[in-house]
Design a protein around this motif. Sequence first.
Motif, PDB file in Angstrom:
ATOM      1  N   UNK A   1      73.272 -62.719  -6.027  1.00  8.60           N
ATOM      2  CA  UNK A   1      72.093 -62.716  -6.883  1.00  8.60           C
ATOM      3  C   UNK A   1      72.410 -62.206  -8.274  1.00  8.60           C
ATOM      4  N   UNK A   2      73.169 -61.132  -8.359  1.00  4.67           N
ATOM      5  CA  UNK A   2      73.539 -60.615  -9.680  1.00  4.67           C
ATOM      6  C   UNK A   2      74.422 -61.602 -10.420  1.00  4.67           C
ATOM      7  N   UNK A   3      75.351 -62.219  -9.729  1.00  5.59           N
ATOM      8  CA  UNK A   3      76.219 -63.191 -10.387  1.00  5.59           C
ATOM      9  C   UNK A   3      75.430 -64.375 -10.944  1.00  5.59           C
ATOM     10  N   UNK A   4      74.412 -64.801 -10.213  1.00  3.40           N
ATOM     11  CA  UNK A   4      73.632 -65.971 -10.647  1.00  3.40           C
ATOM     12  C   UNK A   4      72.471 -65.595 -11.559  1.00  3.40           C
ATOM     13  N   UNK A   5      72.263 -64.318 -11.789  1.00  4.62           N
ATOM     14  CA  UNK A   5      71.180 -63.907 -12.665  1.00  4.62           C
ATOM     15  C   UNK A   5      69.820 -63.915 -12.005  1.00  4.62           C
ATOM     16  N   UNK A   6      69.773 -63.745 -10.685  1.00  2.00           N
ATOM     17  CA  UNK A   6      68.512 -63.691  -9.955  1.00  2.00           C
ATOM     18  C   UNK A   6      68.024 -62.242  -9.958  1.00  2.00           C
ATOM     19  N   UNK A   7      66.826 -61.985 -10.465  1.00  2.00           N
ATOM     20  CA  UNK A   7      66.332 -60.602 -10.526  1.00  2.00           C
ATOM     21  C   UNK A   7      66.303 -59.940  -9.144  1.00  2.00           C
ATOM     22  N   UNK A   8      66.599 -58.657  -9.106  1.00  2.00           N
ATOM     23  CA  UNK A   8      66.643 -57.924  -7.839  1.00  2.00           C
ATOM     24  C   UNK A   8      65.329 -58.011  -7.075  1.00  2.00           C
ATOM     25  N   UNK A   9      64.224 -58.015  -7.787  1.00  2.00           N
ATOM     26  CA  UNK A   9      62.929 -58.033  -7.106  1.00  2.00           C
ATOM     27  C   UNK A   9      62.678 -59.338  -6.357  1.00  2.00           C
ATOM     28  N   UNK A  10      63.477 -60.369  -6.630  1.00  3.67           N
ATOM     29  CA  UNK A  10      63.324 -61.649  -5.935  1.00  3.67           C
ATOM     30  C   UNK A  10      64.182 -61.756  -4.683  1.00  3.67           C
TER      31      UNK A  10
ATOM     32  N   UNK B   1      63.060 -73.339 -12.240  1.00  4.04           N
ATOM     33  CA  UNK B   1      62.457 -72.381 -13.161  1.00  4.04           C
ATOM     34  C   UNK B   1      63.501 -71.430 -13.729  1.00  4.04           C
ATOM     35  N   UNK B   2      64.455 -70.993 -12.888  1.00  9.19           N
ATOM     36  CA  UNK B   2      65.509 -70.101 -13.358  1.00  9.19           C
ATOM     37  C   UNK B   2      66.359 -70.788 -14.420  1.00  9.19           C
ATOM     38  N   UNK B   3      66.708 -72.058 -14.189  1.00  5.40           N
ATOM     39  CA  UNK B   3      67.500 -72.807 -15.164  1.00  5.40           C
ATOM     40  C   UNK B   3      66.740 -72.933 -16.481  1.00  5.40           C
ATOM     41  N   UNK B   4      65.454 -73.197 -16.399  1.00  3.67           N
ATOM     42  CA  UNK B   4      64.654 -73.311 -17.621  1.00  3.67           C
ATOM     43  C   UNK B   4      64.650 -71.989 -18.394  1.00  3.67           C
ATOM     44  N   UNK B   5      64.513 -70.871 -17.671  1.00  2.12           N
ATOM     45  CA  UNK B   5      64.501 -69.565 -18.339  1.00  2.12           C
ATOM     46  C   UNK B   5      65.854 -69.252 -18.957  1.00  2.12           C
ATOM     47  N   UNK B   6      66.925 -69.518 -18.208  1.00  5.43           N
ATOM     48  CA  UNK B   6      68.260 -69.193 -18.716  1.00  5.43           C
ATOM     49  C   UNK B   6      68.685 -70.147 -19.840  1.00  5.43           C
ATOM     50  N   UNK B   7      68.178 -71.343 -19.823  1.00  3.59           N
ATOM     51  CA  UNK B   7      68.476 -72.267 -20.921  1.00  3.59           C
ATOM     52  C   UNK B   7      67.798 -71.769 -22.208  1.00  3.59           C
ATOM     53  N   UNK B   8      66.605 -71.253 -22.065  1.00  4.20           N
ATOM     54  CA  UNK B   8      65.891 -70.737 -23.227  1.00  4.20           C
ATOM     55  C   UNK B   8      66.450 -69.396 -23.688  1.00  4.20           C
TER      56      UNK B   8
ATOM     57  N   UNK C   1      75.210 -64.159 -16.965  1.00  9.95           N
ATOM     58  CA  UNK C   1      75.362 -64.598 -15.576  1.00  9.95           C
ATOM     59  C   UNK C   1      75.995 -65.982 -15.491  1.00  9.95           C
ATOM     60  N   UNK C   2      76.407 -66.343 -14.269  1.00 10.07           N
ATOM     61  CA  UNK C   2      77.033 -67.641 -14.044  1.00 10.07           C
ATOM     62  C   UNK C   2      76.070 -68.802 -14.292  1.00 10.07           C
ATOM     63  N   UNK C   3      74.799 -68.617 -13.949  1.00 15.21           N
ATOM     64  CA  UNK C   3      73.842 -69.699 -14.178  1.00 15.21           C
ATOM     65  C   UNK C   3      73.810 -70.073 -15.648  1.00 15.21           C
ATOM     66  N   UNK C   4      73.758 -69.088 -16.535  1.00 14.60           N
ATOM     67  CA  UNK C   4      73.764 -69.364 -17.972  1.00 14.60           C
ATOM     68  C   UNK C   4      75.056 -70.056 -18.391  1.00 14.60           C
TER      69      UNK C   4
END
Length: 410
Positions: free
Chosen positions: A160-169, A209-216, A221-224
Amino acid sequence: MSPTEILADPLDVMARLLAPEGKQNPYPLYEEMRAHGPVVDVGGVHVFVTGHAECARALRDPDLLSTDAAVQDVKLPGWRDHSSWYWLTKNMLFSNDPDHERFRRFFGSAFAARSVAAWQPMVERRAEDAVRNVAALGASGETVDLVPEFTFRMATGVIGELLGIPDEDHAGLRTIVGDITLALEPIGDLAQLVPGDGAMDRLAEYFQELVARRRATPGPDLTSMFIKARDAGGELTDEELVANLMLLLVAAAEAPQDLLSNMVRLALEHPAKGAELRDVPQAAAGFVEEALRYDPAVQALNRVASRDLEFFGVKVAAGVPLTLLIAAGNRDPRRFSEPHVFDPSREDNQPLTFSGGMHYCLGAALARMSAETAVPRLLSRLPDMALVGTPTFRNQIVQRGHDRLLVTTG
């Protein structure tokens, strides 16, 4: 086996293996299948592989295909109406060349040895968090379920941390990931895919949604990083990017969770070996490899012959499926002495659990690092930890692992 003993029919063995009782302890059934040999031909329409060398060859043979869309069209008509397999066939695990090579090239460099080594401090921090959580929950003598509270927390915390997924998720992903793995099980009715369909739809929406947020708003993180590379090169579609991000999460959450659970159970069931894992840092690598061999999270993989071929003396026609019983191969007596004995000091240990060839697990080094870090730390912090009751497993055979693992922390 004596000449007077009658071999069990391979299809009957598989039927019992797929029953709930068989999934709790499949190993005696693997031996019944092995009695037919390392390659078991069932009337020319299906092949079961039990041997270590034979499974290793099959994992590397370019003429044996993974289950991609074209294979599923023949194997499971109607699958295109189910989003679980729609998304699965768009990731690297369920693809063949040239798509597989394209996906692997795009994502593979992120998991190079140098990158994984740099993640050690993060892995240690996540391990400390998971251990502290168990210690707190069990401090007053309460029973703790290690699956959600330690093994899933650790595995999902890392990926989750590597992909930029918030801990609360993270906690909310557990049911989703578990339901998706149900789609990988052998099925007789397409309705069995429905739980996986719903879970896959929710996860796809989450990653879109995560991709949209990280694109903006890119992060470290790896997703970005993957979004930037995709947008610069156009090598993947956005749909393929999302599908493979989902794969990275599911693969790096479920299988490492099961490895961690199995290691803790084995350490508690074998106190002397557990003490060595706790007290001798050099023992961790051997313990991990033996856990991967002795009780692997991935018990079976499927391949399909792309052409007529001969496989270890067995003629296999084009289109015939092969079920590689990885867990049986890991206990092949031709490869391992005393294969049913848990022995972390075993030399030249080469479990098949992370697959092989072009489909070798991208996250293998990260999974090993996480396991070598987290489990000894747990045992060191809680040396009097003990199992409560008999551990049970999920009603699954392809991705097999504990549904609960209850302990007291002492």
